[in-house]
Design a protein around this motif. Structure first.
Motif, PDB file in Angstrom:
ATOM      1  N   ILE A   6       0.861  -1.179   0.000  1.00 58.20           N
ATOM      2  CA  ILE A   6       0.000   0.000   0.000  1.00 58.20           C
ATOM      3  C   ILE A   6       0.897   1.229   0.000  1.00 58.20           C
ATOM      4  CG2 ILE A   6      -1.812   1.252   1.212  1.00 58.20           C
ATOM      5  CD1 ILE A   6      -2.672  -1.513   0.281  1.00 58.20           C
ATOM      6  N   VAL A   7       0.694   2.115  -0.951  1.00 57.89           N
ATOM      7  CA  VAL A   7       1.491   3.342  -1.021  1.00 57.89           C
ATOM      8  C   VAL A   7       0.541   4.525  -1.135  1.00 57.89           C
ATOM      9  CG1 VAL A   7       3.330   4.587  -2.197  1.00 57.89           C
ATOM     10  CG2 VAL A   7       3.318   2.087  -2.218  1.00 57.89           C
ATOM     11  N   LYS A   8       0.681   5.472  -0.211  1.00 56.97           N
ATOM     12  CA  LYS A   8      -0.159   6.669  -0.218  1.00 56.97           C
ATOM     13  C   LYS A   8       0.705   7.903  -0.009  1.00 56.97           C
ATOM     14  CE  LYS A   8      -4.389   4.738   1.913  1.00 56.97           C
ATOM     15  NZ  LYS A   8      -5.330   4.938   3.047  1.00 56.97           N
ATOM     16  N   LEU A  26     -11.641  -1.978   0.760  1.00 58.67           N
ATOM     17  CA  LEU A  26     -11.845  -1.855  -0.686  1.00 58.67           C
ATOM     18  C   LEU A  26     -10.977  -0.760  -1.281  1.00 58.67           C
ATOM     19  CD1 LEU A  26     -15.701  -2.387  -0.811  1.00 58.67           C
ATOM     20  CD2 LEU A  26     -13.964  -3.889  -1.803  1.00 58.67           C
ATOM     21  N   ILE A  27     -10.797   0.330  -0.554  1.00 61.42           N
ATOM     22  CA  ILE A  27      -9.897   1.387  -1.017  1.00 61.42           C
ATOM     23  C   ILE A  27      -8.475   0.842  -1.108  1.00 61.42           C
ATOM     24  CG2 ILE A  27      -8.795   3.567  -0.372  1.00 61.42           C
ATOM     25  CD1 ILE A  27     -11.546   3.991  -1.514  1.00 61.42           C
ATOM     26  N   LEU A  28      -8.060   0.069  -0.101  1.00 62.07           N
ATOM     27  CA  LEU A  28      -6.710  -0.485  -0.103  1.00 62.07           C
ATOM     28  C   LEU A  28      -6.519  -1.465  -1.255  1.00 62.07           C
ATOM     29  CD1 LEU A  28      -6.155  -1.099   3.739  1.00 62.07           C
ATOM     30  CD2 LEU A  28      -5.403   0.837   2.348  1.00 62.07           C
ATOM     31  N   ALA A  34      -4.326  -0.555  -8.653  1.00 63.67           N
ATOM     32  CA  ALA A  34      -3.780   0.559  -9.424  1.00 63.67           C
ATOM     33  C   ALA A  34      -2.282   0.372  -9.642  1.00 63.67           C
ATOM     34  CB  ALA A  34      -4.048   1.878  -8.702  1.00 63.67           C
ATOM     35  N   ARG A  35      -1.581  -0.126  -8.620  1.00 63.32           N
ATOM     36  CA  ARG A  35      -0.141  -0.360  -8.750  1.00 63.32           C
ATOM     37  C   ARG A  35       0.135  -1.547  -9.672  1.00 63.32           C
ATOM     38  NH1 ARG A  35       2.683  -2.118  -5.120  1.00 63.32           N
ATOM     39  NH2 ARG A  35       4.599  -1.073  -5.690  1.00 63.32           N
ATOM     40  N   GLN A 136       2.789  -3.087   4.054  1.00 62.68           N
ATOM     41  CA  GLN A 136       2.199  -4.283   3.468  1.00 62.68           C
ATOM     42  C   GLN A 136       0.750  -4.448   3.927  1.00 62.68           C
ATOM     43  OE1 GLN A 136       3.514  -6.430   1.275  1.00 62.68           O
ATOM     44  NE2 GLN A 136       5.482  -5.376   1.177  1.00 62.68           N
ATOM     45  N   LEU A 137      -0.123  -4.808   3.000  1.00 64.01           N
ATOM     46  CA  LEU A 137      -1.537  -4.986   3.314  1.00 64.01           C
ATOM     47  C   LEU A 137      -1.742  -5.962   4.473  1.00 64.01           C
ATOM     48  CD1 LEU A 137      -4.537  -4.473   2.534  1.00 64.01           C
ATOM     49  CD2 LEU A 137      -4.371  -6.478   1.056  1.00 64.01           C
TER      50      LEU A 137
END
Length: 318
Positions: A6-8, A26-28, A34-35, A136-137
């Motif tokens: 996860i990158v924000k 769901l956003i994650l 997207a990545r 990491q998720l």
């Protein structure tokens, strides 16, 4: 889940929003998708979330995954958030309000959720030349408190220092997505939001966190959090256990030498009886060093006065 990074952008990490656990998940997953495209995304890109993928990554039943994706069509589309950014022309700080998604649909026959991020969100998950946070998720996959997920993100954005600055209570509540009328009393805030979140983080993620509270008059005005990775704590415990072993190898002369040094440390004042001399205090410390539990307690102070341990050989500098 080896590539589930996860990158924000830190702007998004520090945004104010209220998402339920399933919505955050769901956003994650959408960020991961997207990545995974490898080609970048735009505000027109459709990202597919499969119910089976949701069920596997978060260890829930397929029925729960179907329900999460179906409910997201309405709930997630209505969710909004706010964040601080710099105005392009004036470079002054402004508050931006945005939806998370501009388009969302559920394909029932395929059990797939199609998500298109809102224009303001896209750069916050792709603009990685600025300050960003990654993890990491799997670290949040088991968290069932929406506040625990948010708190973990806020903490891990300070992983280089292991300590946050003092966070104003109003700002902290806003980041967690609390309304002004929710858990207004501090005892309720701690019992229903803060303490359960910290307990989940400590039990289910890779860090252990604690906090200090700061007051303005009689009221709590802010919190500061510090945390360590569990791997670090294991190493610390190993060092302490090794130190205890070495303590058993101390000669009486070495024990009294370190006790004398400890007696002069200002931090050791809390162990003093107050009426005893430095010499009497040192003699009592030397006795304390013979007890393994007390030795563990005094270990941080011993390191300050030159006591060191090594797995290869005993080192007791004098």
């Amino acid at each position: 889940m080896k590539n589930d990074l996860i990158v924000k952008d830190n702007i998004l990490v520090n945004a104010s929003y209220n998402l339920e656990v399933t919505e955050q998940r769901l956003i994650l997953l959408s960020i991961i998708r997207a990545r995974e495209t490898g080609q970048g995304i735009t505000s027109d890109s459709k990202l597919e979330i499969h119910a089976s993928d949701y069920a596997t990554r978060f260890n829930v039943t397929k029925e729960a995954a179907y329900s999460a994706l179906k409910n997201a069509v309405h709930n997630l589309f209505e969710r909004k958030f706010s964040f601080k950014d710099n105005h392009a022309d004036t470079d002054k700080e402004i508050v931006v309000k945005s939806r998370w998604v501009s388009r969302i649909s559920y394909v029932d026959d395929l059990a797939i959720l199609e998500v298109t991020f809102a224009p303001d969100v896209v750069p916050l998950i792709t603009r990685l030349e600025k300050q960003f946070t990654s993890y990491q998720l799997k670290q949040v996959a088991q968290l069932t408190s929406k506040y625990a997920i948010r708190l973990y993100e806020l903490l891990i954005s300070w992983k280089s220092t292991g300590r946050t600055p003092i966070i104003d209570i109003a700002d902290f509540r806003s980041k967690l997505g609390l309304e002004t009328n929710e858990y207004q009393k501090m005892i309720n805030f701690k019992n229903r939001v803060l303490e359960p979140a910290i307990q989940q983080i400590n039990e289910l993620t890779d860090i252990v966190v604690k906090y200090e509270q700061f007051k303005s008059g009689r009221s709590i005005s802010g919190f500061q959090f510090s945390f360590k990775h569990k791997e670090e704590l294991i190493q610390v415990n190993n060092n302490i256990n090794n130190a205890v072993y070495l303590a058993s190898k101390m000669t009486d002369a070495q024990r009294h030498m370190f006790a004398h040094k400890l007696s002069e440390l200002p931090e050791m004042g809390k162990y003093s009886h107050g009426t005893e001399s430095y010499q009497q205090f040192a003699i009592r410390i030397a006795e304390m060093l013979q007890d393994p539990e007390q030795f563990k307690e005094l270990y941080p102070y011993l390191k300050k006065v030159g006591y060191m341990t090594s797995t290869k050989k005993d080192t007791m500098n004098g």
